[in-house]
Design a protein around this motif. Structure first.
Motif, PDB file in Angstrom:
ATOM      1  N   THR A  94      15.283  -0.055  -6.059  1.00  4.18           N
ATOM      2  CA  THR A  94      15.216   1.854  -5.547  1.00  4.18           C
ATOM      3  C   THR A  94      15.086   2.475  -6.471  1.00  4.18           C
ATOM      4  N   ALA A  95      15.948   3.147  -8.053  1.00  5.59           N
ATOM      5  CA  ALA A  95      15.804   3.923  -8.921  1.00  5.59           C
ATOM      6  C   ALA A  95      14.099   4.391  -9.340  1.00  5.59           C
ATOM      7  N   TYR A  96      13.390   3.322  -9.566  1.00  2.38           N
ATOM      8  CA  TYR A  96      12.118   3.226  -9.992  1.00  2.38           C
ATOM      9  C   TYR A  96      11.590   3.807  -8.484  1.00  2.38           C
ATOM     10  N   ILE A  97      11.365   3.451  -6.905  1.00  6.35           N
ATOM     11  CA  ILE A  97      10.524   3.573  -6.370  1.00  6.35           C
ATOM     12  C   ILE A  97      10.978   5.439  -5.935  1.00  6.35           C
ATOM     13  N   ASN A  98      12.077   5.784  -6.506  1.00  2.00           N
ATOM     14  CA  ASN A  98      12.434   7.183  -5.971  1.00  2.00           C
ATOM     15  C   ASN A  98      11.962   7.831  -7.061  1.00  2.00           C
ATOM     16  N   GLY A  99      11.332   7.388  -7.894  1.00  2.00           N
ATOM     17  CA  GLY A  99      10.821   8.507  -9.958  1.00  2.00           C
ATOM     18  C   GLY A  99       8.975   8.361  -9.442  1.00  2.00           C
ATOM     19  N   VAL A 100       9.009   7.243  -9.216  1.00  2.00           N
ATOM     20  CA  VAL A 100       7.335   6.581  -8.556  1.00  2.00           C
ATOM     21  C   VAL A 100       6.844   7.451  -7.539  1.00  2.00           C
ATOM     22  N   SER A 101       7.570   7.663  -6.203  1.00  2.00           N
ATOM     23  CA  SER A 101       7.422   8.430  -5.458  1.00  2.00           C
ATOM     24  C   SER A 101       7.653   9.535  -6.077  1.00  2.00           C
ATOM     25  N   LYS A 102       9.046  11.000  -6.995  1.00  2.00           N
ATOM     26  CA  LYS A 102       8.940  12.375  -6.838  1.00  2.00           C
ATOM     27  C   LYS A 102       7.800  11.887  -7.935  1.00  2.00           C
TER      28      LYS A 102
ATOM     29  N   HIS B 265       7.737   5.375   1.770  1.00  2.00           N
ATOM     30  CA  HIS B 265       6.856   4.975   2.602  1.00  2.00           C
ATOM     31  C   HIS B 265       5.332   4.879   2.856  1.00  2.00           C
ATOM     32  N   GLN B 266       5.119   6.060   2.573  1.00  2.00           N
ATOM     33  CA  GLN B 266       3.468   6.461   2.826  1.00  2.00           C
ATOM     34  C   GLN B 266       2.810   5.463   2.383  1.00  2.00           C
ATOM     35  N   VAL B 267       1.661   5.227   3.445  1.00  2.00           N
ATOM     36  CA  VAL B 267       0.241   4.504   2.740  1.00  2.00           C
ATOM     37  C   VAL B 267      -0.284   5.229   1.483  1.00  2.00           C
ATOM     38  N   LEU B 268      -0.633   4.557   0.546  1.00  2.00           N
ATOM     39  CA  LEU B 268      -1.153   5.785  -0.659  1.00  2.00           C
ATOM     40  C   LEU B 268      -2.418   5.171  -0.691  1.00  2.00           C
ATOM     41  N   ASP B 269      -4.335   6.513  -0.610  1.00  2.00           N
ATOM     42  CA  ASP B 269      -5.116   6.342  -0.999  1.00  2.00           C
ATOM     43  C   ASP B 269      -5.621   5.813  -2.318  1.00  2.00           C
ATOM     44  N   ILE B 270      -5.482   3.934  -2.473  1.00  2.00           N
ATOM     45  CA  ILE B 270      -6.068   4.093  -3.931  1.00  2.00           C
ATOM     46  C   ILE B 270      -7.361   5.181  -4.489  1.00  2.00           C
ATOM     47  N   ASN B 271      -7.315   6.117  -4.845  1.00  2.00           N
ATOM     48  CA  ASN B 271      -8.568   6.879  -5.325  1.00  2.00           C
ATOM     49  C   ASN B 271      -8.320   7.089  -6.995  1.00  2.00           C
ATOM     50  N   LYS B 272      -9.131   7.705  -7.176  1.00  2.00           N
ATOM     51  CA  LYS B 272      -8.985   7.873  -9.230  1.00  2.00           C
ATOM     52  C   LYS B 272      -7.429   8.424  -9.615  1.00  2.00           C
ATOM     53  N   PRO B 273      -7.398  10.458  -8.750  1.00  2.00           N
ATOM     54  CA  PRO B 273      -6.524  10.930  -9.258  1.00  2.00           C
ATOM     55  C   PRO B 273      -5.176  10.050  -9.148  1.00  2.00           C
ATOM     56  N   THR B 274      -4.970   9.237  -7.305  1.00  2.00           N
ATOM     57  CA  THR B 274      -3.561   8.740  -7.515  1.00  2.00           C
ATOM     58  C   THR B 274      -3.701   7.195  -8.086  1.00  2.00           C
ATOM     59  N   LEU B 275      -4.252   6.468  -8.425  1.00  2.00           N
ATOM     60  CA  LEU B 275      -4.065   5.303  -9.608  1.00  2.00           C
ATOM     61  C   LEU B 275      -3.871   5.848 -10.667  1.00  2.00           C
ATOM     62  N   ILE B 276      -4.097   6.891 -11.304  1.00  2.00           N
ATOM     63  CA  ILE B 276      -4.219   7.472 -12.518  1.00  2.00           C
ATOM     64  C   ILE B 276      -2.828   7.622 -12.250  1.00  2.00           C
TER      65      ILE B 276
ATOM     66  N   ASN C 242       0.719  -1.131   0.256  1.00  2.00           N
ATOM     67  CA  ASN C 242      -0.027   0.151  -0.059  1.00  2.00           C
ATOM     68  C   ASN C 242       0.851   1.123  -0.022  1.00  2.00           C
ATOM     69  N   SER C 243       2.112   0.880  -0.445  1.00  2.00           N
ATOM     70  CA  SER C 243       3.086   2.030  -0.365  1.00  2.00           C
ATOM     71  C   SER C 243       3.931   1.678  -1.798  1.00  2.00           C
ATOM     72  N   VAL C 244       4.053   3.157  -2.532  1.00  2.00           N
ATOM     73  CA  VAL C 244       5.137   2.885  -3.636  1.00  2.00           C
ATOM     74  C   VAL C 244       6.098   2.348  -3.444  1.00  2.00           C
ATOM     75  N   SER C 245       7.087   1.806  -2.179  1.00  2.00           N
ATOM     76  CA  SER C 245       7.862   1.480  -1.940  1.00  2.00           C
ATOM     77  C   SER C 245       7.465  -0.473  -1.976  1.00  2.00           C
ATOM     78  N   LYS C 246       6.232  -0.454  -1.357  1.00  2.00           N
ATOM     79  CA  LYS C 246       6.037  -1.705  -1.263  1.00  2.00           C
ATOM     80  C   LYS C 246       5.510  -2.160  -2.600  1.00  2.00           C
ATOM     81  N   ILE C 247       4.175  -1.300  -3.300  1.00  2.00           N
ATOM     82  CA  ILE C 247       4.178  -1.953  -4.931  1.00  2.00           C
ATOM     83  C   ILE C 247       5.274  -2.004  -5.289  1.00  2.00           C
TER      84      ILE C 247
END
Length: 133
Positions: A79-87, A94-105, A61-66
């Motif tokens: 590591t680079a992949y996680i950093n790019g997506v987080s940015k 490590h922030q737990v994401l709310d998988i709503n429409k804007p976040t999912l897209i 449920n976080s960028v890192s875990k996903i």
């Protein structure tokens, strides 16, 4: 054209005979040995979004875990992949994401950019893929 774009599978989802994705073309190892192929980008993006929702429900449920689940270190610079997506999402990895429409897209767009080196799809393509969920 990248493999993900050519296959209408911009998330580069592995083919698994147990998965029967909507819009998935029959597996033909002469065309593509490893990855799914879809009728249109919308179906490939829909499958990506479905997997992300399932990952989230399963505790990824976080960028890192996903991304650790999506793109393991054995074949990726995770590591680079996680950093790019987080940015791209402007969140801590490590922030737990709310998988709503804007976040999912936004998550799907960022994964597509990393997987293909670009994100060539219109907002309408993502809207249609989301509506198909």
């Amino acid at each position: 054209m990248t493999r993900g774009t050519r296959n209408n599978n911009p998330g580069n989802i592995d083919h698994n005979p147990a998965n029967k994705w909507q819009g998935q073309l029959p597996h033909d190892p002469k065309i593509e040995k490893r990855f799914c192929r879809f009728e249109s980008p919308e179906y490939g993006i829909r499958a990506l979004m479905k997997l992300l929702i399932n990952y989230h429900k399963g505790g990824h449920n976080s960028v890192s875990k996903i991304i650790n689940r999506w793109a393991p270190n054995i074949e990726n610079n995770t590591t680079a992949y996680i950093n790019g997506v987080s940015k791209a999402l402007n969140v801590d990895q490590h922030q737990v994401l709310d998988i709503n429409k804007p976040t999912l897209i936004a998550l799907a767009k960022s994964i597509i950019r990393h997987e293909n080196g670009q994100q060539p799809y219109s907002e309408a393509t993502f809207e249609k893929a989301f509506e198909m969920l």
